[in-house]
Design an enzyme around this catalytic site. Structure first.
Site, PDB file in Angstrom:
ATOM      1  N   HIS A 176      -2.636 -86.353  13.584  1.00 20.00           N
ATOM      2  CA  HIS A 176      -2.592 -85.385  12.481  1.00 20.00           C
ATOM      3  C   HIS A 176      -1.651 -84.222  12.795  1.00 20.00           C
ATOM      4  CE1 HIS A 176      -6.557 -86.695  10.336  1.00 20.00           C
ATOM      5  NE2 HIS A 176      -5.749 -87.704  10.618  1.00 20.00           N
ATOM      6  N   GLU A 194      -1.999 -81.013  12.518  1.00 25.27           N
ATOM      7  CA  GLU A 194      -2.586 -79.882  13.255  1.00 25.27           C
ATOM      8  C   GLU A 194      -2.690 -80.205  14.738  1.00 25.27           C
ATOM      9  OE1 GLU A 194      -3.709 -81.634  10.668  1.00 25.27           O
ATOM     10  OE2 GLU A 194      -5.226 -80.543   9.548  1.00 25.27           O
ATOM     11  N   CYS A 197      -9.532 -82.471  13.987  1.00 29.26           N
ATOM     12  CA  CYS A 197      -8.600 -81.360  14.188  1.00 29.26           C
ATOM     13  C   CYS A 197      -9.361 -80.044  14.301  1.00 29.26           C
ATOM     14  CB  CYS A 197      -7.565 -81.309  13.071  1.00 29.26           C
ATOM     15  SG  CYS A 197      -6.392 -82.672  13.179  1.00 29.26           S
TER      16      CYS A 197
HETATM   17  N1  LIG Z   1      -5.522 -82.199   7.596  1.00 28.27           N
HETATM   18  C1  LIG Z   1      -4.900 -83.398   7.643  1.00 28.27           C
HETATM   19  C2  LIG Z   1      -5.296 -84.438   6.834  1.00 28.27           C
HETATM   20  C3  LIG Z   1      -4.638 -85.634   6.919  1.00 28.27           C
HETATM   21  N2  LIG Z   1      -3.608 -85.772   7.782  1.00 28.27           N
HETATM   22  C4  LIG Z   1      -2.854 -87.028   7.778  1.00 28.27           C
HETATM   23  C5  LIG Z   1      -3.509 -88.294   8.177  1.00 28.27           C
HETATM   24  C6  LIG Z   1      -2.765 -89.315   7.362  1.00 28.27           C
HETATM   25  O1  LIG Z   1      -1.502 -89.591   7.967  1.00 28.27           O
HETATM   26  C7  LIG Z   1      -2.518 -88.583   6.053  1.00 28.27           C
HETATM   27  C8  LIG Z   1      -3.627 -88.771   5.052  1.00 28.27           C
HETATM   28  O2  LIG Z   1      -3.394 -89.973   4.386  1.00 28.27           O
HETATM   29  P1  LIG Z   1      -4.140 -90.378   3.019  1.00 28.27           P
HETATM   30  O3  LIG Z   1      -5.543 -90.718   3.356  1.00 28.27           O
HETATM   31  O4  LIG Z   1      -4.068 -89.193   2.086  1.00 28.27           O
HETATM   32  O5  LIG Z   1      -3.347 -91.561   2.514  1.00 28.27           O
HETATM   33  O6  LIG Z   1      -2.443 -87.229   6.424  1.00 28.27           O
HETATM   34  C9  LIG Z   1      -3.199 -84.715   8.568  1.00 28.27           C
HETATM   35  O7  LIG Z   1      -2.223 -84.826   9.328  1.00 28.27           O
HETATM   36  N3  LIG Z   1      -3.879 -83.550   8.501  1.00 28.27           N
HETATM   37 ZN   LIG Z   2      -7.087 -83.982  11.451  1.00 26.53          ZN
END
Ligand SMILES: Nc1ccn([C@H]2C[C@H](O)[C@@H](COP(=O)(O)O)O2)c(=O)n1
Ligand SMILES: [Zn+2]
Length: 165
Positions: free
Chosen positions: A81, A83, A110
């Site tokens: 992620h 963060e 995170c």
């Molecule tokens: N706070 C966050 C939430 C999600 N992510 C990343 C993890 C995945 O790569 C994407 C979410 O994918 P989705 O379920 O919307 O197709 O975003 C993050 O980095 N930080």
């Molecule tokens: Zn996360």
């Protein structure tokens, strides 16, 4: 002689750092959700940035970007992620009392890293999955750790710039 006035429509610190988080998100190869993060100290100095992506050395051409299927066949098993990447990219700089700007509300995993790193405030652009277990647990943990949460006040600012829908 006419006095020249300074510019008045310059970016606020919040707009500047959220803008950097949004720009960082544009590095992400996730086809569905691109997330960016920017960590800043009390003197408005950037300590680190990150975005969601596959771990270093693990080919993002070979690992899956699927959202559905068996756990091993989805991106969720592999992707780091934004963060967490920003925390890990800080290269030994102390993140104590820092502020995290992030384009998507942090998940529970995170949140644990945010707390352990000593980050004291999280400013987020969007709470994309408010009903998910990950978001609910994250809110519970961040509240227990007395981390200040703030929704970015003016998301239409970035929408007007076509940086954010
Ligand atoms: N706070 C966050 C939430 C999600 N992510 C990343 C993890 C995945 O790569 C994407 C979410 O994918 P989705 O379920 O919307 O197709 O975003 C993050 O980095 N930080
Ligand atoms: Zn996360």
């Amino acid at each position: 002689m006419e006095h020249v006035m300074k510019r008045r429509d310059y970016l606020t610190w919040e707009e500047y750092f959220m803008g950097i988080a949004l720009l960082s998100a544009q590095r992400s190869k996730d086809p569905n959700t691109q997330v960016g993060a920017c960590i800043v100290n009390g003197n408005n100095i950037i300590l680190s940035t990150g975005y969601n992506g596959m771990p270093k050395g693990c080919s993002d051409d070979q690992l899956p970007w699927e959202r559905e299927g068996g756990f091993e066949d989805t991106k969720y098993a592999y992707v780091c992620h934004a963060e967490l990447n920003a925390i890990l990219n800080s290269d030994g700089r102390s993140l104590a009392d820092s502020i995290l700007y992030v384009t998507c509300f942090p998940c529970n995993e995170c949140a644990k890293a945010i707390i352990q790193a000593g980050i004291k405030k999280v400013i987020y652009l969007e709470d994309k999955y408010p009903d998910s277990e990950a978001t609910k647990v994250s809110k519970k943990l961040l509240a227990m750790a007395q981390i200040t949460l703030k929704k970015f006040s003016n998301p239409s600012f970035f929408a007007d710039l076509s940086l954010y829908k």
